[in-house]
Design a protein around this motif. Sequence first.
Motif, PDB file in Angstrom:
ATOM      1  N   UNK A   1       0.828  -1.184   0.000  1.00 30.81           N
ATOM      2  CA  UNK A   1       0.000   0.000   0.000  1.00 30.81           C
ATOM      3  C   UNK A   1       0.870   1.243   0.000  1.00 30.81           C
ATOM      4  N   UNK A   2       0.611   2.126  -0.939  1.00 26.62           N
ATOM      5  CA  UNK A   2       1.412   3.353  -1.068  1.00 26.62           C
ATOM      6  C   UNK A   2       0.790   4.460  -0.219  1.00 26.62           C
ATOM      7  N   UNK A   3       0.937   4.336   1.066  1.00 26.41           N
ATOM      8  CA  UNK A   3       0.383   5.328   1.969  1.00 26.41           C
ATOM      9  C   UNK A   3       1.325   6.516   2.100  1.00 26.41           C
ATOM     10  N   UNK A   4       0.743   7.649   2.461  1.00 28.74           N
ATOM     11  CA  UNK A   4       1.547   8.861   2.631  1.00 28.74           C
ATOM     12  C   UNK A   4       2.527   8.713   3.785  1.00 28.74           C
ATOM     13  N   UNK A   5       2.136   7.942   4.821  1.00 31.39           N
ATOM     14  CA  UNK A   5       3.023   7.755   5.971  1.00 31.39           C
ATOM     15  C   UNK A   5       4.295   7.022   5.566  1.00 31.39           C
ATOM     16  N   UNK A   6       4.166   5.978   4.721  1.00 28.05           N
ATOM     17  CA  UNK A   6       5.347   5.237   4.296  1.00 28.05           C
ATOM     18  C   UNK A   6       6.167   6.013   3.269  1.00 28.05           C
ATOM     19  N   UNK A   7       5.495   6.716   2.368  1.00 26.96           N
ATOM     20  CA  UNK A   7       6.216   7.464   1.343  1.00 26.96           C
ATOM     21  C   UNK A   7       6.890   8.712   1.894  1.00 26.96           C
ATOM     22  N   UNK A   8       6.423   9.218   3.023  1.00 24.96           N
ATOM     23  CA  UNK A   8       7.053  10.403   3.607  1.00 24.96           C
ATOM     24  C   UNK A   8       8.440  10.097   4.179  1.00 24.96           C
ATOM     25  N   UNK A   9       8.647   8.845   4.543  1.00 25.43           N
ATOM     26  CA  UNK A   9       9.975   8.407   5.015  1.00 25.43           C
ATOM     27  C   UNK A   9      10.102   6.927   4.690  1.00 25.43           C
ATOM     28  N   UNK A  10      10.390   6.579   3.428  1.00 27.60           N
ATOM     29  CA  UNK A  10      10.340   5.176   2.999  1.00 27.60           C
ATOM     30  C   UNK A  10      11.432   4.336   3.658  1.00 27.60           C
TER      31      UNK A  10
END
Length: 263
Positions: free
Chosen positions: A25-34
Amino acid sequence: MAEADAPEWIVSTQQALEGIIKRPKLTAALLSKPPFRFLHDIVSEVTRTTGFADGLFQDDELQSGKIKEKELKISYLNKIIKCVEVATGSSIAVRPGKVVAGMEPENTNAFLVQLARAATSGVDNARAVARTLDSVSSAAPPAKPTLLPPPDPPVSAPEPERAMAVAPGMRPQDSSREAVAAEPERQPVQMRTAEPAKAEPAADTAAGGHQRPSTARRRPPKLSTNEVKVEKAPSRVAGPVQIMRDGGEEEEEETVLMVDREG
């Protein structure tokens, strides 16, 4: 699905990859600090669905659980970033060391967008992989030379043992024991203090006995009788004595002789 309150660089990543992969899942939480495992899952899913970068990694690199050391993580990211650059013909401003540390998230998302673009461009995958591996192997730092251990220091010859004189009739192996036994033991010298002289008990004089002087070495000689010889002193004769009568007149001189009756 793009999130309304997410930054634009996160929304761009979500839109580029949503049509290629369904997971993770490409969530904003993960993409903000991958994190590294999140990126590894994205690359693996893109390869599975499109065939891009197939053959780039070895078996151990295909499992994120076996990539734990920082150096291995950096090596993995170096390969996929270089493969994307070869496929697209453009450079990506992202540093693998910063990505592993969770820094520069915006540049990391820019790389993901280029990954989606390379995977859907129809580029020759085998050629891109071959060129990537050649570039990575040539850029790898030379192996450190193996240092040989320093040579051992020269061993000096042992000094010959000194032969001990052996007495006639004595075996050589017993000579050392006999020599030790013959050596007198050294005892520490003890200082002795002079003992005080003991006073001799006084003789009982009440019974009429004679007292022996403490300094005498022999007893006095015994006498046969109680008589004691005493030498007589020479008699002394007094001179004439003058007698004065009343009236101051001188009378006839009388001579008085003093006789010592002692003796």
